[in-house]
Design a protein around this motif. Structure first.
Motif, mmCIF file in Angstrom:
data_model
loop_
_atom_site.group_PDB
_atom_site.id
_atom_site.type_symbol
_atom_site.label_atom_id
_atom_site.label_comp_id
_atom_site.label_asym_id
_atom_site.label_seq_id
_atom_site.Cartn_x
_atom_site.Cartn_y
_atom_site.Cartn_z
ATOM 1 N N ASN A 66 69.729 -53.610 82.290
ATOM 2 C CA ASN A 66 69.933 -53.061 83.610
ATOM 3 C C ASN A 66 68.651 -52.537 84.230
ATOM 4 N N PHE A 67 67.885 -51.846 83.383
ATOM 5 C CA PHE A 67 66.627 -51.259 83.836
ATOM 6 C C PHE A 67 65.663 -52.350 84.286
ATOM 7 N N TRP A 68 65.547 -53.400 83.476
ATOM 8 C CA TRP A 68 64.602 -54.465 83.833
ATOM 9 C C TRP A 68 65.070 -55.244 85.045
ATOM 10 N N ALA A 69 66.386 -55.374 85.191
ATOM 11 C CA ALA A 69 66.914 -56.039 86.387
ATOM 12 C C ALA A 69 66.514 -55.231 87.621
ATOM 13 N N ALA A 70 66.635 -53.900 87.526
ATOM 14 C CA ALA A 70 66.262 -53.043 88.660
ATOM 15 C C ALA A 70 64.771 -53.124 88.931
ATOM 16 N N ALA A 71 63.976 -53.138 87.854
ATOM 17 C CA ALA A 71 62.522 -53.207 88.028
ATOM 18 C C ALA A 71 62.126 -54.468 88.792
ATOM 19 N N ILE A 72 62.746 -55.586 88.410
ATOM 20 C CA ILE A 72 62.401 -56.844 89.080
ATOM 21 C C ILE A 72 62.878 -56.817 90.530
ATOM 22 N N ARG A 73 64.047 -56.205 90.736
ATOM 23 C CA ARG A 73 64.580 -56.121 92.101
ATOM 24 C C ARG A 73 63.642 -55.279 92.978
ATOM 25 N N ILE A 74 63.171 -54.176 92.458
ATOM 26 C CA ILE A 74 62.272 -53.319 93.238
ATOM 27 C C ILE A 74 60.936 -54.023 93.472
ATOM 28 N N ALA A 75 60.521 -54.824 92.477
ATOM 29 C CA ALA A 75 59.213 -55.482 92.578
ATOM 30 C C ALA A 75 59.211 -56.618 93.596
ATOM 31 N N THR A 76 60.378 -57.241 93.826
ATOM 32 C CA THR A 76 60.387 -58.472 94.624
ATOM 33 C C THR A 76 59.734 -58.340 96.004
ATOM 34 N N PRO A 77 60.131 -57.343 96.835
ATOM 35 C CA PRO A 77 59.465 -57.265 98.148
ATOM 36 C C PRO A 77 57.972 -57.006 98.008
ATOM 37 N N LEU A 78 57.599 -56.271 96.946
ATOM 38 C CA LEU A 78 56.177 -55.975 96.755
ATOM 39 C C LEU A 78 55.421 -57.237 96.355
#
Lengths: 313, 363
Positions: free
Chosen positions: A11-23
């Protein structure tokens, strides 16, 4: 012990990738502009434009990929404006960029308000849904973390490959890198410095706009005022941290996403004791730290910020 | 093709006229979005003008709106003069306001002639100190101040929210995140009865005068201008560039901090997290319209304030979104940037030479 548990959860890594995408989109965009020798502080506003236009196009019935196209074109348009001001006219890249941010933001807000004068809650669209890839999405750990993202995340990853391929493996990329380092040498080759720089700014701005579009079309399903909230500026710091390399840009964005996701989870753990604002400050402070860490040895493109006039020097 | 020829001397009338033309151009261009939003263009301009200059009350509103813009405009113009890119006036305004509130809501009780200098000093120190951080990061570690000042704005705003929801929250504030009211001794008096214009405006005008004298007549002013013109030449000429940057950062931050105390102690009476609708960022536009001149800042701030106040009243009357004001402000920045080109260069339209060798290089 709990902190380890956080790091080990999919879950944590899924969130990390989600937050990273626009960046990822944003840092790549800034990278392309700066590699060509032009700082694009229009990024914050171009994020807003991408978010608004992409969402609006889908809301008007263009379809999700239609929205992506509209967002990219809108971004490229503001990139063209920044390009004209900074390249042939040679105006201050700092001030022009801020002008583009203000202009793009106010155009977006004005358009949104004019189209939807009286809405109490922002209208929603059918946003990109997490993919369900056979086999891959069902893998333990990696499945939920990586293969249950939306198509836009994969688009972002594809863009990393595309940008690094173009920059390092094609004559065009060589020319773009050269125009940011030594424009007179490019001119001597019979290539147009103006065309290369403006083209790079437009492409970079289109990428930035996709970062904005991700927010309204994938992360959320509506447009809010102030939703970009400094993400563009964070990208400008991260591109220095990534020393202008697409691979490192991806790494930087992911690292940032991981810190941010960790911070959100930490907030849930100890939120009662520490005010939430302390956690919300972390991304901005982190960006400053990232910038400071590499600032001394940062290898800026040599012609960054320097306007080029033909026949000069 | 178009050729730029550097101008050697610019008549001051010309240099003054260009930003005026730029501002008017931006106002005229606003007709496009107004028409697109279904507003009647001429009526809209009428409302804007009446809203800004139509009555004594309107004009007082305009000057009250111009006051923080003079401070932030001065802050940006001093910094930009040295090519120190301080985009953090927004954050410096907020820490200035926070410092004023910390001192002026009852922590110290003293008569007004002590309290007012005290809150002013507190806000200047707070703003200057905040700007010292990115300045030192730039001079000592080489970190780009544009990014650091921009990012610090967000940090400061969150910090202010935290204080207003926590230790500095007004217990009598009905649960709203706002500070306690300033004591009457720590309030800048209103200049006229029943109008919002207050003595902050006078402080702003005096600041503009002081900055004008400093830039024109003092060694500091000379050092600041020389550093901005050419850092390496300035270094070569024996100007202490690092300490000049630090001086500029402190002055610039202090000026932006003054905007905070003026809003809190002059206009609102207490601090909220939305006390500034982007005065710091608008300060960049004010400074650019002013050509970075302190006297010009006053004129430009009044123009921008007129756009905001006028557009607000037009928006209420005609239902055109009030974001039109931000649009005009952004467009004036872009227009004035373009007009700078005419100051620096003569622009000649010349027919391209027909020699094939040259023609190949044309773009």
């Amino acid at each position: 012990m709990e902190y380890i548990d956080i790091l080990l959860s999919a879950n944590f890594w899924a969130a990390a990738i989600r937050i990273a995408t626009p960046l990822i989109f944003g840092v790549l965009g800034a990278l392309v502009c700066e590699r060509a020798g032009v700082l694009n502080l229009g990024i914050e506003g171009i994020f807003v434009v991408g978010a608004m236009c992409g969402w609006m196009a889908v809301w008007l019935g263009a379809g999700l990929w239609g929205g992506i196209l509209v967002a990219a074109l809108a971004g490229a348009f503001f990139g063209l404006l920044h390009g004209i001001l900074t390249v042939p006219l040679g105006l201050s890249q700092h001030v022009s960029g801020l002008g583009i941010t203000m202009f793009a933001t106010s155009v977006s807000y004005f358009t949104y308000r004019t189209a939807l004068p009286k809405v109490s809650s922002p209208p929603r669209i059918e946003a990109f849904q997490p993919l369900d890839i056979p086999v891959l999405s069902d893998l333990p750990f990696i499945g939920p973390a990586l293969f249950q993202q939306t198509s836009m995340t994969f688009l972002a990853l594809a863009m990393v490959l595309l940008v690094s391929y173009v920059l390092y493996r094609t004559p065009l990329g060589l020319a773009i890198r050269a125009v940011g380092d030594n424009p007179s040498a490019v001119e001597a080759q019979g290539l147009s410095v103006f065309a290369l720089r403006i083209g790079a700014i437009m492409a970079g701005s289109a990428l930035m706009a996709l970062g904005g579009a991700f927010l309204t079309m994938s992360a959320f399903d509506a447009f809010f005022f102030g939703m970009i909230n400094g993400r563009g500026w964070i990208c400008i710091a991260l591109v220095v941290f990534a020393s202008w390399r697409p691979g490192k840009a991806l790494l930087g964005a992911l690292l940032f996403g991981a810190f941010d996701a960790f911070q959100i989870r930490l907030q849930n753990e100890v939120g009662a004791v520490i005010p939430s604002q302390v956690f919300l400050m972390i991304p901005y402070l982190l960006s400053i730290v990232a910038l400071v860490l590499v600032a001394r040895k940062a290898d800026y493109p040599r012609a960054l910020l320097q306007p080029y006039f033909r026949g000069q020097r | 093709m178009i050729r730029f020829e550097p101008r050697s001397n610019v008549s001051s009338l010309f240099a003054f006229a260009l930003p005026v033309i730029a501002g008017i151009t931006a106002l005229v261009l606003a007709a496009i979005p107004i028409a697109a939003a279904g507003g009647e263009v001429f009526a809209a301009y009428g409302h804007i003008f009446k809203g800004a200059f139509g009555s004594k009350f309107a004009f007082s509103e305009l000057l009250a709106r111009a006051t923080p813009l003079i401070f932030t405009g001065l802050a940006v113009s001093v910094a930009f003069r040295a090519k120190l890119w301080n985009i953090g006036a927004e954050g410096q305004l907020y820490v200035g306001a926070l410092a004023a509130v910390a001192v002026g809501t009852g922590a110290i009780s003293a008569p007004a002639y002590i309290m007012i200098p005290l809150i002013i000093l507190a806000s200047m120190i707070a703003g200057g100190t905040l700007m010292l951080v990115p300045t030192l990061l730039k001079t000592k570690l080489g970190a780009d101040e544009v990014v650091t000042t921009l990012l610090l704005n967000f940090v400061v705003l969150l910090f202010v929210q935290m204080m207003l929801e926590g230790p500095m929250k007004d217990p009598m504030g009905m649960g709203w995140p706002q500070s306690e009211p300033m004591t009457s001794a720590a309030t800048l008096p209103k200049m006229f009865a029943r109008m919002r214009i207050h003595w902050g405006l006078v402080i702003a005008l005096v600041s503009a005068l002081i900055i004008y004298i400093m830039m024109k007549r003092s060694v500091w002013g000379f050092e600041i201008r020389a550093t901005g013109e050419n850092v390496s030449a300035a270094k070569h000429a024996g100007i202490p560039v690092t300490s000049t940057f630090i001086k500029v950062g402190l002055i610039s931050g202090a000026l932006a901090g003054l905007a905070g105390v003026s809003e809190v102690a002059g206009l609102k009476g207490y601090l909220t997290a939305d006390i500034s609708p982007g005065f710091g960022y608008t300060g960049v536009v004010v400074a650019m319209l002013a050509g970075l001149s302190p006297v010009g800042v006053v004129v430009a701030a009044i123009f921008i304030a007129a756009v905001f106040v006028g557009a607000d009243s037009m928006s209420r009357a005609m239902g055109v979104s009030s974001y039109i004001a931000d649009l005009v402000v952004a467009m004036s920045l872009i227009c004035v940037l373009i007009s700078n080109l005419f100051v620096r260069f003569k622009i000649r339209f010349v027919r391209p030479k027909k020699t094939p060798l040259v023609a190949k290089g044309e773009a």
